[in-house]
Design an enzyme around this catalytic site. Structure first.
Site, short mmCIF file in Angstrom:
data_model
loop_
_atom_site.label_atom_id
_atom_site.label_comp_id
_atom_site.label_asym_id
_atom_site.label_seq_id
_atom_site.Cartn_x
_atom_site.Cartn_y
_atom_site.Cartn_z
N ARG A 186 0.83 -1.22 0.00
CA ARG A 186 0.00 0.00 0.00
C ARG A 186 0.86 1.26 0.00
NH1 ARG A 186 -1.74 1.21 6.13
NH2 ARG A 186 -0.24 -0.12 7.16
N SER A 242 -4.94 5.14 5.61
CA SER A 242 -4.57 3.72 5.60
C SER A 242 -4.29 3.19 4.20
CB SER A 242 -5.70 2.89 6.22
OG SER A 242 -5.92 3.29 7.56
N GLU A 261 -19.03 3.20 0.03
CA GLU A 261 -18.23 2.60 -1.02
C GLU A 261 -19.00 2.44 -2.33
OE1 GLU A 261 -18.66 1.40 2.04
OE2 GLU A 261 -16.71 1.82 2.95
N PHE A 275 -14.39 -3.85 1.71
CA PHE A 275 -15.48 -2.92 1.39
C PHE A 275 -15.50 -2.56 -0.09
CE2 PHE A 275 -13.83 -1.92 5.74
CZ PHE A 275 -14.67 -2.81 6.37
N HIS A 323 -5.37 -3.74 2.44
CA HIS A 323 -5.77 -4.52 3.62
C HIS A 323 -6.47 -5.81 3.24
CE1 HIS A 323 -4.75 -0.63 5.21
NE2 HIS A 323 -4.85 -1.06 6.46
N ASP A 369 -7.39 -6.77 13.26
CA ASP A 369 -8.78 -6.34 13.02
C ASP A 369 -9.71 -7.55 12.89
OD1 ASP A 369 -8.53 -3.65 13.29
OD2 ASP A 369 -8.40 -3.23 11.14
N ARG A 399 -1.73 -4.63 3.86
CA ARG A 399 -1.42 -3.72 4.96
C ARG A 399 0.00 -3.93 5.48
NH1 ARG A 399 -1.99 -4.76 10.88
NH2 ARG A 399 -1.72 -2.75 11.88
#
Lengths: 277, 327
Positions: free
Chosen positions: B22, B49, B70, B95, B121, B129, B179
């Site tokens: 990322r 992020s 989204e 998402f 992610h 998470d 991530r």
């Protein structure tokens, strides 16, 4: 700006021709959606004749206006108006929904026909209008983006995501015309899932919003003129209509959302869809 | 005569640096922003992020934060693309690909627009998470879509090149990013091309075909196998669609046994994509390392890869077991 009687007559003529085309097209296809587009014909004709800058001459000019039929199932009327504009050969109208035809059952993006976006899945298209309006602003164009929507479509959550973002970014070049006929496939909208007062809702989301009689072309024209004058906010025109307008046996009937007239019913419809004496 | 993909790709030398893909995406966007006015970037309240924030700070006029919405972000991206913009839209993979799948199908793929969905992610390596954020189904959801190019770069170098290639591509592109900081595998001289896999290690006993963070694990597995006298070929299939048939068929022919490695459900992901090519062209033994029909849980990336059998040691065991069947 008010309509001259000549322009009013022209719009009403175009709406009448569109209604005659709609019933013929859906009859020829033996399936499709006649009721919605019959109800929308007056405000659609006002938009296409008087406001939307889309023609064979400017078709490929990048900064021309854009139109997205959010309630894509009502495309018979849209195609009829594109034919009126000279963007679709009139002969094609009766091939609507047929295998291999230009005119798909729901609109598919086609640069040569002036169909600016693919629609059919309710809820998706107002977001696309927001993107087009943002792009026009980024480019410094005076392009106006017109979406249609409906009371039934307003049950989709994405409409309100789009409404939120349109107001947040102040896309005053975006106008949505909401066909409010209180009918959806399963019956009366207020019974199936009541969306309540859409003018109040759009206003609460930060839009300029007005209610109009969707069959009063002067009122629709006035609302479209007003939308052009509004700055820093998108505009919603809640057009109150009667489903099946102009065909007595279809008016107000949920059944005619998605059923084709048979031969007899077509003749009856065409006998009713004539210019007033 | 070896094709380009069959020649060993130039690899980074020395102690590997660790950079999250990322991060490389954010860098690539900054480069593209300075080079091309048509680049527009959207995010859904995760720009810190997903690393689109730097683009937003450098080019505020061409960056739109769409909030936690989204589906609307993807539709807006489609509208911008329909007006000629090249649009990058980012969120977490869960998402972007999960919540907005229907908008991606209807508003991006059906009209075949230049929207690049760069989803970060992805996979187990999201870590703590947990299962709600560990997207393990996106490769499957994206590769089933007509016109969609699906890229899963293995490291920061490949990501930068893949994002630049995505910017130039015709039609929609999905880029799957991570991530966690992962080892830099490639040398800067590496030539990434959409539709081409790359050979990272030669060998003809078994082929390990991986994508994304699993490429580093597959390389680790090859080391373990080499110590046991097994020469594993390691292939990085960074483009899942369009798939590099030639490279896979050569592995099937020359190795006779393939272990696919993905940080994703084995259903519909890299493994089934490879198995489809093998079944149609040159049947060979295939085993699939990945998530086998379960969701993840909280933990560190390293713990999770080991727990679910996706780490180098687990891949090596699976390869050895497959070789027993090869006989």
């Amino acid at each position: 700006m008010t309509l001259t009687s000549k322009r009013r007559d022209e719009i009403q003529q175009v709406a009448l021709q569109a209604r005659r085309d709609i019933v013929r097209m859906v009859h020829a296809a033996a399936c499709g959606h006649p009721g919605g587009p019959l109800g929308m014909a007056d405000f659609m004709a006002t938009l296409f004749v008087e406001h939307l800058r889309l023609s064979p001459e400017n078709l490929h000019e990048p900064d021309r206006d854009r139109f997205i039929l959010g309630n894509g199932h009502t495309c018979a009327g849209y195609y009829a108006l594109l034919a009126h504009k000279g963007l679709i050969p009139r002969d094609e109208l009766l091939n609507f929904r047929k295998m291999g035809a230009m005119l798909q059952g729901h609109p598919h993006r086609n640069a040569d026909m002036g169909v600016d976006f693919s629609t059919g899945s309710l809820g998706n298209s107002l977001s696309v209008g927001v993107g087009m309006a943002l792009a026009a602003k980024l480019n410094g164009w005076d392009t106006r983006v017109y979406n249609t929507s409906s009371d039934g479509e307003s049950q989709e959550g994405q409409i309100w995501e789009a409404a939120t973002s349109a107001a947040h970014y102040g896309v005053d070049n975006l106008t949505v015309l909401v066909d409010f006929n209180n009918i959806q496939i399963d019956g009366v909208m207020r019974e199936v899932m009541n969306v309540r007062d859409l003018r109040e809702k759009y206003e609460a989301f930060g839009w300029h919003a007005v209610d109009v009689d969707g069959h009063d072309v002067d009122a629709v024209d006035g609302a479209l003129c007003e939308a052009k004058a509004v700055k820093d906010r998108p505009s919603a025109i809640i057009a109150h209509t009667t489903i099946g307008r102009g065909v007595s046996y279809m008016e107000g009937q949920a059944k005619w959302h998605g059923v084709a007239p048979n031969d007899e019913e077509l003749e009856l419809a065409l006998s009713e869809l004539v210019a007033p004496a | 005569m070896l094709t380009v993909s069959q020649q060993t790709a130039p690899l980074a030398k020395g102690e590997p640096k660790k950079i999250a893909t990322r991060e490389a995406y954010g860098q690539a966007l900054l480069e593209l922003g300075s080079e091309r006015d048509d680049i527009v970037v959207l995010d859904a309240d995760l720009s810190g992020s997903t690393k689109t924030k730097a683009f937003g700070q450098a080019y505020p006029d061409r960056f739109f934060n769409m909030g936690v919405a989204e589906a609307n972000m993807i539709g807006t991206a489609a509208g911008l693309a329909a007006m000629g913009k090249t649009v990058f839209a980012s969120s977490f993979a869960m998402f972007a690909a999960g919540k907005a799948w229907e908008q991606i199908r209807q508003s991006v793929c059906v009209p075949r627009l230049n929207v690049r969905i760069c989803a970060t992610h992805a996979g187990l390596t999201v870590g703590e998470d947990g299962k709600s954020h560990q997207m393990l189904e996106d490769i499957s959801l994206m590769r089933v879509l007509p016109y969609m190019t699906v890229l899963v770069p293995a490291d920061a170098v490949e990501t930068r090149k893949a994002v630049r290639a995505a910017a130039d591509a015709d039609g929609p592109v999905y880029v799957r990013l991570s991530r966690a900081s992962t080892p830099v595998i490639y040398d800067e001289s590496y030539d990434f091309q959409i539709g081409r896999g790359s050979t990272l290690r030669e060998g003809s006993d078994v082929a390990l075909i991986a994508c994304g963070v699993e490429v580093a694990e597959a390389l680790g597995a090859a080391e373990i196998l080499a110590a046991a006298g097994i020469q594993a070929r390691v292939l990085n299939l960074a483009t899942i669609d369009p798939i590099d048939t030639e490279l896979i068929v050569a592995a099937a022919e020359q190795c006779g046994a393939i272990v696919t490695c993905e940080e994703h459900q084995i259903h519909g992901g890299l493994g089934e994509a490879v198995a489809g090519v093998v079944a149609r062209n040159h049947p060979a033994l295939v085993d699939m390392v990945g998530m086998d029909g379960e969701f993840g849980q909280s933990g560190t990336a390293t713990q999770l890869l080991a727990h679910y059998g996706l780490d180098a040691a687990s891949i090596a065991v699976r390869a050895q077991n497959l070789l027993k069947r090869k006989g």
